[in-house]
Design a protein around this motif. Structure first.
Motif, short mmCIF file in Angstrom:
data_model
loop_
_atom_site.label_atom_id
_atom_site.label_comp_id
_atom_site.label_asym_id
_atom_site.label_seq_id
_atom_site.Cartn_x
_atom_site.Cartn_y
_atom_site.Cartn_z
N THR A 145 -11.76 -9.22 6.30
CA THR A 145 -10.67 -9.37 5.34
C THR A 145 -10.84 -8.35 4.23
N LEU A 146 -9.80 -7.56 4.00
CA LEU A 146 -9.79 -6.57 2.94
C LEU A 146 -8.78 -7.01 1.89
N ARG A 147 -9.07 -6.66 0.63
CA ARG A 147 -8.23 -7.14 -0.46
C ARG A 147 -7.66 -6.01 -1.30
N CYS A 148 -6.49 -6.27 -1.88
CA CYS A 148 -5.79 -5.25 -2.66
C CYS A 148 -5.07 -5.91 -3.82
N SER A 149 -5.21 -5.31 -5.00
CA SER A 149 -4.40 -5.71 -6.15
C SER A 149 -3.49 -4.55 -6.51
N PRO A 150 -2.19 -4.78 -6.56
CA PRO A 150 -1.27 -3.67 -6.81
C PRO A 150 -1.32 -3.18 -8.25
N LYS A 151 -0.74 -2.03 -8.46
CA LYS A 151 -0.59 -1.48 -9.81
C LYS A 151 0.22 -2.48 -10.64
N SER A 152 -0.13 -2.58 -11.91
CA SER A 152 0.56 -3.50 -12.80
C SER A 152 2.07 -3.28 -12.77
N GLY A 153 2.83 -4.35 -12.54
CA GLY A 153 4.27 -4.26 -12.51
C GLY A 153 4.87 -4.04 -11.13
N HIS A 154 4.04 -3.71 -10.17
CA HIS A 154 4.54 -3.47 -8.81
C HIS A 154 4.64 -4.78 -8.03
N ASP A 155 5.60 -4.83 -7.07
CA ASP A 155 5.83 -6.07 -6.35
C ASP A 155 5.65 -5.93 -4.84
N THR A 156 5.33 -4.74 -4.37
CA THR A 156 5.28 -4.48 -2.93
C THR A 156 3.94 -3.85 -2.57
N VAL A 157 3.37 -4.32 -1.48
CA VAL A 157 2.08 -3.77 -1.02
C VAL A 157 2.22 -3.31 0.42
N SER A 158 1.78 -2.09 0.68
CA SER A 158 1.75 -1.55 2.03
C SER A 158 0.31 -1.23 2.40
N TRP A 159 -0.01 -1.37 3.67
CA TRP A 159 -1.36 -1.07 4.16
C TRP A 159 -1.28 0.09 5.17
N TYR A 160 -2.29 0.97 5.08
CA TYR A 160 -2.37 2.12 5.96
C TYR A 160 -3.79 2.22 6.51
N GLN A 161 -3.89 2.75 7.72
CA GLN A 161 -5.19 3.03 8.34
C GLN A 161 -5.33 4.54 8.48
N GLN A 162 -6.45 5.07 8.02
CA GLN A 162 -6.68 6.50 8.13
C GLN A 162 -7.97 6.77 8.90
N ALA A 163 -7.82 7.25 10.12
CA ALA A 163 -8.99 7.64 10.91
C ALA A 163 -9.49 8.99 10.39
N LEU A 164 -10.73 9.28 10.70
CA LEU A 164 -11.36 10.52 10.22
C LEU A 164 -10.57 11.74 10.69
N GLY A 165 -10.22 12.60 9.76
CA GLY A 165 -9.52 13.83 10.10
C GLY A 165 -8.04 13.67 10.38
N GLN A 166 -7.51 12.48 10.16
CA GLN A 166 -6.10 12.22 10.42
C GLN A 166 -5.37 11.83 9.13
N GLY A 167 -4.06 11.81 9.20
CA GLY A 167 -3.29 11.28 8.09
C GLY A 167 -3.20 9.77 8.18
N PRO A 168 -2.88 9.10 7.09
CA PRO A 168 -2.75 7.64 7.12
C PRO A 168 -1.63 7.20 8.06
N GLN A 169 -1.85 6.06 8.71
CA GLN A 169 -0.82 5.47 9.57
C GLN A 169 -0.43 4.11 9.02
N PHE A 170 0.86 3.87 8.94
CA PHE A 170 1.40 2.65 8.36
C PHE A 170 1.10 1.44 9.22
N ILE A 171 0.54 0.40 8.60
CA ILE A 171 0.25 -0.84 9.33
C ILE A 171 1.38 -1.83 9.10
N PHE A 172 1.57 -2.24 7.85
CA PHE A 172 2.68 -3.13 7.49
C PHE A 172 2.89 -3.14 5.99
N GLN A 173 4.02 -3.75 5.60
CA GLN A 173 4.39 -3.86 4.19
C GLN A 173 4.75 -5.30 3.86
#
Lengths: 114, 115
Positions: free
Chosen positions: A20-48
């Motif tokens: 389980t990984l945890r995230c607290s958004p920037k103050s005032g923000h209401d939406t959180v998105s998660w991305y996976q970034q493998a070594l040497g690659q760009g981030p890939q969208f998981i979900f929002q």
């Protein structure tokens, strides 16, 4: 003004375990998105997550699940870990409620699966 | 899958020179954003350009967007050693006006600025 925070910074798990990984958004923000970034690659969208519901999902198996809490923070859960799940997991927050498109990223959690 | 393709994959220049990175994408977009990443850490948002804009400036950064060619470029002028990082373009395909739904990243350009 607190930025996006993520915990833990690093994590080592064994194949088949759950994480389980945890995230607290920037103050005032209401939406959180998660991305996976493998070594040497760009981030890939998981979900929002917005309004405590999954709104968008990328091409990831059901082993990847999440949750958003009333205070807008979020968790990413990965079950039955595979070696290929080793990556940097990034959380990004944005303000969907005002139609904002900028996403602000946290420092990431580096997950190593052995 | 990754939509954006950055070019070049790696770029090495001297301090004071300009650095230009290009990005191509495949589908229609709401906006395009550029990010910087230092040594596998979090991404820093640099600039956002909307699909109806052609050019945007922010400090030493200049971004152009050509939607007919589905391409964008990022120019960093008077580069500094501190600009050494990986740079990613990210397209936002959101079809609604209700904020970003997701970002689609390329593989990035690794920029090295030598002192």
């Amino acid at each position: 003004d607190a930025g996006v925070t993520q915990s833990p910074t690093h994590l080592i798990k064994t194949r088949g375990q759950q994480v389980t990984l945890r995230c607290s958004p920037k103050s005032g923000h209401d939406t959180v998105s998660w991305y996976q970034q493998a070594l040497g690659q760009g981030p890939q969208f998981i979900f929002q997550y917005y309004e405590e519901e999954e709104r968008q999902r990328g091409n990831f198996p059901d082993r990847f699940s999440g949750h958003q809490f009333p205070n807008y923070s979020s968790e990413l859960n990965v079950n039955a870990l595979l070696l290929g799940d080793s990556a940097l997991y990034l959380c990004a927050s944005s303000l969907k409620g005002q139609g904002s498109y900028e996403q602000y990223f946290g420092p990431g959690t580096r997950l190593t699966v052995t | 899958s990754q939509q954006g393709e950055e070019d070049p994959q790696a770029l090495s220049i001297q301090e004071g020179e300009n650095a230009t990175m290009n990005c191509s994408y495949k589908t229609s977009i709401n906006n395009l954003q550029w990010y910087r990443q230092n040594s596998g850490r979090g991404l820093v948002h640099l600039i956002l350009i909307r699909s109806n804009e052609r050019e945007k400036h922010s400090g030493r950064l200049r971004v152009t967007l050509d939607t007919s060619k589905k391409s964008s470029s990022l120019l960093i002028t008077a580069s500094r050693a501190a600009d050494t990082a990986s740079y990613f373009c990210a397209t936002d395909p959101s079809q609604t006006q209700g904020g970003s739904e997701k970002l689609v990243f390329g593989k990035g350009t690794k920029l090295t600025v030598n002192p």
